[in-house]
Write an enzyme that holds these catalytic residues in place. Sequence first.
Site, short mmCIF file in Angstrom:
data_model
loop_
_atom_site.label_atom_id
_atom_site.label_comp_id
_atom_site.label_asym_id
_atom_site.label_seq_id
_atom_site.Cartn_x
_atom_site.Cartn_y
_atom_site.Cartn_z
N GLU A 97 0.78 -1.21 0.18
CA GLU A 97 -0.02 -0.15 0.09
C GLU A 97 0.73 1.26 -0.07
O GLU A 97 1.97 1.33 0.71
CB GLU A 97 -1.10 0.01 1.24
CG GLU A 97 -1.74 1.04 1.48
CD GLU A 97 -2.91 1.41 0.45
OE1 GLU A 97 -2.60 1.48 -0.68
OE2 GLU A 97 -3.99 1.65 0.77
N ASP A 101 -3.96 6.26 5.91
CA ASP A 101 -4.41 7.75 6.76
C ASP A 101 -5.21 6.96 7.77
O ASP A 101 -4.68 6.94 8.84
CB ASP A 101 -4.98 8.33 5.41
CG ASP A 101 -5.55 9.67 5.94
OD1 ASP A 101 -5.34 10.04 7.21
OD2 ASP A 101 -6.09 10.48 5.14
N LYS A 129 0.51 8.12 7.87
CA LYS A 129 0.34 9.52 8.62
C LYS A 129 0.19 9.24 10.07
O LYS A 129 -0.59 8.23 10.48
CB LYS A 129 -0.91 10.16 7.99
CG LYS A 129 -0.67 10.52 6.67
CD LYS A 129 -1.99 11.51 6.14
CE LYS A 129 -1.82 11.84 4.73
NZ LYS A 129 -3.16 12.39 4.20
N PHE A 150 -1.34 16.36 3.08
CA PHE A 150 -1.67 15.76 2.12
C PHE A 150 -0.49 15.51 1.01
O PHE A 150 0.36 16.77 0.65
CB PHE A 150 -2.60 16.34 1.28
CG PHE A 150 -3.35 15.28 0.27
CD1 PHE A 150 -4.34 14.63 0.49
CD2 PHE A 150 -2.74 15.67 -1.22
CE1 PHE A 150 -4.81 13.69 -0.69
CE2 PHE A 150 -3.56 14.93 -1.92
CZ PHE A 150 -4.15 13.84 -1.85
N VAL A 151 0.23 14.23 0.80
CA VAL A 151 1.33 14.26 -0.08
C VAL A 151 0.92 13.62 -1.44
O VAL A 151 -0.10 13.02 -1.65
CB VAL A 151 2.24 13.38 0.50
CG1 VAL A 151 3.01 14.13 1.99
CG2 VAL A 151 1.73 11.96 0.86
N ARG A 163 1.51 11.88 -10.05
CA ARG A 163 2.12 10.43 -9.70
C ARG A 163 3.54 10.40 -10.09
O ARG A 163 4.02 9.49 -9.35
CB ARG A 163 1.19 9.43 -10.41
CG ARG A 163 -0.12 9.30 -9.97
CD ARG A 163 -0.97 7.93 -10.43
NE ARG A 163 -2.25 8.15 -10.32
CZ ARG A 163 -2.82 7.83 -9.13
NH1 ARG A 163 -2.38 7.41 -8.00
NH2 ARG A 163 -4.04 7.69 -9.30
#
Length: 182
Positions: A97, A101, A129, A150-151, A163
């Site tokens: 994965e 989050d 996270k 948010f990355v 991406r």
Amino acid sequence: MLKLGRTLIDTRTLDEGIARLAAEVDRDQAGRPALLVGILKGSVFFLCDLAKRLKTPVSLDFLQVSSYGSGTKSSGNVRLVRDLTTDVAGKDVIIVEDIVDTGRTLQKIIEILGTRHPKSVKICALLQKRIPGNDDVPIDYLGFPIEDVFVVGYGLDHAEAFRNLPYIAVLEPDGDGSPAPA
Ligand code: 5GP
């Protein structure tokens, strides 16, 4: 509007982290084959780099779930949109994965795979996270804990953009005063 912000994890650090993860998987598998299950689309770059580093004999498969849409917050409503083509029964499965989050995506995937009688299911996540409540997600192999931002990059997108950045960066408001999209 959102714009590309600071680099959080550079390419070299990613490489080093992935080499470490591969060594951990090899140690645990001790030569036994494993099925790597990549979660589309975000884990693709990570899965390829990890697989190339492994000495463990691996086969590959992919599944896709949707939860985020084009926003930056998890909807919590995780749907299976593309299933595996491999029978997982009797296999050592390693879920690969990109980022954990809330942990809901992994929960759903473990639920789905758990009904199919794999020999074992482990989780290999590149990023997690640090948010209250997700520290009980059973991650066996973790690349990097990160702050709650948010990355994008290295497979991770925002509305399908970014991406193919070869590193992980933070997506930030562009400072023109307009609100970030929900
Ligand atoms: P969770 O279900 O754990 O809340 O969310 C996991 C999924 O949400 C990840 O597989 C990824 O697709 C998406 N996600 C969570 N955080 C981020 C982030 O910071 N950036 C991007 N691009 N996707 C994220």
